[in-house]
Motif scaffolding. Sequence first.
Motif, PDB file in Angstrom:
ATOM      1  N   SER A 113       0.925  -1.647  -0.174  1.00 54.29           N
ATOM      2  CA  SER A 113       0.225  -0.116  -0.057  1.00 54.29           C
ATOM      3  C   SER A 113       1.054   1.078   0.121  1.00 54.29           C
ATOM      4  N   GLY A 114       1.504   1.665   1.170  1.00 50.43           N
ATOM      5  CA  GLY A 114       2.416   2.919   1.033  1.00 50.43           C
ATOM      6  C   GLY A 114       2.926   2.753  -1.134  1.00 50.43           C
ATOM      7  N   ASN A 115       3.961   1.268  -1.373  1.00 46.34           N
ATOM      8  CA  ASN A 115       4.591   2.144  -2.666  1.00 46.34           C
ATOM      9  C   ASN A 115       3.522   1.652  -3.952  1.00 46.34           C
ATOM     10  N   ALA A 116       1.921   1.876  -3.759  1.00 47.07           N
ATOM     11  CA  ALA A 116       1.490   2.136  -4.342  1.00 47.07           C
ATOM     12  C   ALA A 116       0.816   3.628  -4.325  1.00 47.07           C
ATOM     13  N   SER A 117       1.185   4.269  -3.146  1.00 45.35           N
ATOM     14  CA  SER A 117       0.462   5.588  -2.975  1.00 45.35           C
ATOM     15  C   SER A 117       1.945   6.447  -3.815  1.00 45.35           C
ATOM     16  N   ARG A 118       2.831   6.365  -3.926  1.00 44.39           N
ATOM     17  CA  ARG A 118       3.777   6.867  -4.623  1.00 44.39           C
ATOM     18  C   ARG A 118       4.000   6.498  -6.121  1.00 44.39           C
ATOM     19  N   THR A 119       3.214   5.776  -6.835  1.00 46.76           N
ATOM     20  CA  THR A 119       2.449   5.862  -7.969  1.00 46.76           C
ATOM     21  C   THR A 119       1.708   6.645  -8.395  1.00 46.76           C
ATOM     22  N   GLN A 120       0.785   7.760  -8.263  1.00 46.26           N
ATOM     23  CA  GLN A 120       0.128   8.693  -8.642  1.00 46.26           C
ATOM     24  C   GLN A 120      -0.786   8.232  -9.416  1.00 46.26           C
ATOM     25  N   LEU A 121      -1.494   6.793  -8.974  1.00 48.40           N
ATOM     26  CA  LEU A 121      -2.411   6.184  -9.713  1.00 48.40           C
ATOM     27  C   LEU A 121      -3.673   6.090  -8.390  1.00 48.40           C
ATOM     28  N   LEU A 122      -2.898   5.764  -6.642  1.00 51.24           N
ATOM     29  CA  LEU A 122      -3.553   5.507  -6.062  1.00 51.24           C
ATOM     30  C   LEU A 122      -4.318   6.642  -5.395  1.00 51.24           C
ATOM     31  N   ASP A 123      -5.746   6.304  -5.113  1.00 56.48           N
ATOM     32  CA  ASP A 123      -6.932   7.795  -3.946  1.00 56.48           C
ATOM     33  C   ASP A 123      -6.247   7.194  -2.593  1.00 56.48           C
ATOM     34  N   VAL A 124      -5.675   8.157  -2.325  1.00 57.79           N
ATOM     35  CA  VAL A 124      -4.060   7.850  -1.098  1.00 57.79           C
ATOM     36  C   VAL A 124      -5.045   7.818  -0.035  1.00 57.79           C
ATOM     37  N   ARG A 125      -6.508   8.360   0.108  1.00 54.16           N
ATOM     38  CA  ARG A 125      -7.091   8.206   1.388  1.00 54.16           C
ATOM     39  C   ARG A 125      -8.404   6.842   1.265  1.00 54.16           C
ATOM     40  N   ALA A 126      -8.774   6.891   0.201  1.00 52.01           N
ATOM     41  CA  ALA A 126      -9.767   5.418   0.157  1.00 52.01           C
ATOM     42  C   ALA A 126      -8.840   4.219  -0.060  1.00 52.01           C
ATOM     43  N   GLY A 127      -7.276   4.384  -0.731  1.00 54.96           N
ATOM     44  CA  GLY A 127      -6.699   2.705  -0.741  1.00 54.96           C
ATOM     45  C   GLY A 127      -7.073   1.656  -2.075  1.00 54.96           C
ATOM     46  N   THR A 128      -7.499   2.558  -2.535  1.00 52.56           N
ATOM     47  CA  THR A 128      -7.453   1.683  -3.722  1.00 52.56           C
ATOM     48  C   THR A 128      -7.546   2.909  -5.450  1.00 52.56           C
ATOM     49  N   TRP A 129      -7.619   2.150  -6.270  1.00 54.44           N
ATOM     50  CA  TRP A 129      -6.722   2.058  -7.367  1.00 54.44           C
ATOM     51  C   TRP A 129      -7.801   3.101  -8.434  1.00 54.44           C
ATOM     52  N   SER A 130      -7.889   4.417  -8.297  1.00 53.77           N
ATOM     53  CA  SER A 130      -8.947   5.211  -9.239  1.00 53.77           C
ATOM     54  C   SER A 130      -8.944   5.545 -10.338  1.00 53.77           C
ATOM     55  N   ALA A 131     -10.189   4.832 -10.013  1.00 52.57           N
ATOM     56  CA  ALA A 131     -11.208   5.173 -11.738  1.00 52.57           C
ATOM     57  C   ALA A 131     -10.390   6.577 -13.012  1.00 52.57           C
ATOM     58  N   GLU A 132     -10.384   7.300 -12.080  1.00 53.40           N
ATOM     59  CA  GLU A 132     -10.254   8.006 -13.211  1.00 53.40           C
ATOM     60  C   GLU A 132      -8.871   8.951 -12.671  1.00 53.40           C
ATOM     61  N   SER A 171      -6.536  -0.825 -15.445  1.00 51.94           N
ATOM     62  CA  SER A 171      -5.989  -1.340 -14.847  1.00 51.94           C
ATOM     63  C   SER A 171      -5.742  -3.397 -14.572  1.00 51.94           C
ATOM     64  N   SER A 172      -6.164  -3.748 -15.399  1.00 55.47           N
ATOM     65  CA  SER A 172      -5.560  -4.687 -15.988  1.00 55.47           C
ATOM     66  C   SER A 172      -3.920  -5.213 -16.075  1.00 55.47           C
ATOM     67  N   ALA A 173      -3.299  -3.769 -15.977  1.00 53.04           N
ATOM     68  CA  ALA A 173      -1.770  -4.311 -16.143  1.00 53.04           C
ATOM     69  C   ALA A 173      -1.182  -4.091 -14.506  1.00 53.04           C
TER      70      ALA A 173
END
Length: 457
Positions: free
Chosen positions: A168-187, A196-198
């Motif tokens: 999760s911490g590394n995911a937050s550095r991708t600029q693709l994570l909704d940082v408050r929801a903790g999920t990939w942001s579709a937007e 998302s499949s990649a």
Amino acid sequence: MPDDLVLAIDQGTSSTKCLLVDSSGTVVRSGSAPVPIRYPRPGWVEQDADEILGSVLTAAAACLDGVERSRVTAVGLSTQRESAVVWDRRTGEPAGPVLGWQDQRAQPLCDALRGKAARVREISGLPLDPMFSAAKLRWLLDRTPDAAVGTVDSWLLYALTGSHQIESGNASRTQLLDVRAGTWSAELLDLFGIPSSALPVITTSAGELGRIGARGGVLQGLPITAVLGDSHAALYAHGAAASTGVKVTYGTGSSVMRLGAVADPGVCLTVAWNDALASEGNIRSSGATVAWLASLLGTSAAQIGQMAATASADGVFLVPGFGGLAAPWWDDTAVGLISGLTLGTRPEQLARAAVESIAHQVADVVDAMGPAGALLADGGASGNDVLMQIQADLTGVPVRRARTGNLSALGAAFLAGGFTPPIAYDEFLPAPGDPTPHRAAWRAAVARARTPSASPS
């Protein structure tokens, strides 16, 4: 019976270090291996995914040599963060270069999205900048359609366990994570054109994250129970002190991080571990500045430190905007600059200015973050007493330097093993005097390095 041991793997920008750690925090064995870095064009910074994996296996083999395997109960992984990796879905082999966190080749994509910068920041907690993974992942996918992508932790988890995951911490550095929801942001996925499949599945920082398979060589059969970004791992290692202090890791660049959210636009919002939020300011060039000057002068980084210890900068300022300036300015148009040169300027003044540039940049971020009880220092350059004293003097805050090195590795070991032994510190107190004039002169030099039209993104 001898204590159980945790193997910590710290995969950094220039090397991989492995430590065997017992429950008291004592390092029993260690091993390391270098990782080559390539600069094929100005602003391009590449590594090789197989060489990264090879360095992990080499360092681990050296660390485990002669150790009874039954004593090793878990593996904790700490990794460099924003670097982008691509590999073939069918073969599992790398399908392109690793684009390092310093790589700037995706700047044109960020420029094209500049009108969306506020929205990107609102969702991801990060300013729109090619340092983060999203634009680099887009660049890779443009050249390798239908590939799998991730950060370095994703690649190592895949190569070692066969599972496509990202912590999760590394995911937050991708600029693709909704940082408050903790999920990939579709937007954000749509904005950067990332399917998302990649992407990998987001996992917690600790738990059953996979058992290492045959590709892991000497590591086969061991469970991975913790994964953290390297700066996050260092913060975790500080334990209770992290609740009130600001952690500063002095490396190739520097990470200034504290738990909780800070409103200043020059500071990023990120996930520390699991679902705990933290604020961070990233500095692109700190130790790299000293290394650059050492190369320019035909000497060593250690000698630069010695020269700086006995000299004054005499009004010379070095602003290391080699690839623009990151926190708190986030100005990709800034340039490197040396000001205050006279006919009397000697290498000693440049050495002092290079060391002071590290402390000034950290002080800029600390100013943006607000009052701090102490600065908790770790990383290679923190071993320089002169730098630590300059840092205390410029911020007016006590600097507590961890006496134990390798805090990124130790943080991963502590989380993987479920123990948090205390860390001992050396303390540097601010000297009497007002740093305001010196700080004002530094800011004037920074202003000269930035273009007149630039503003924080």
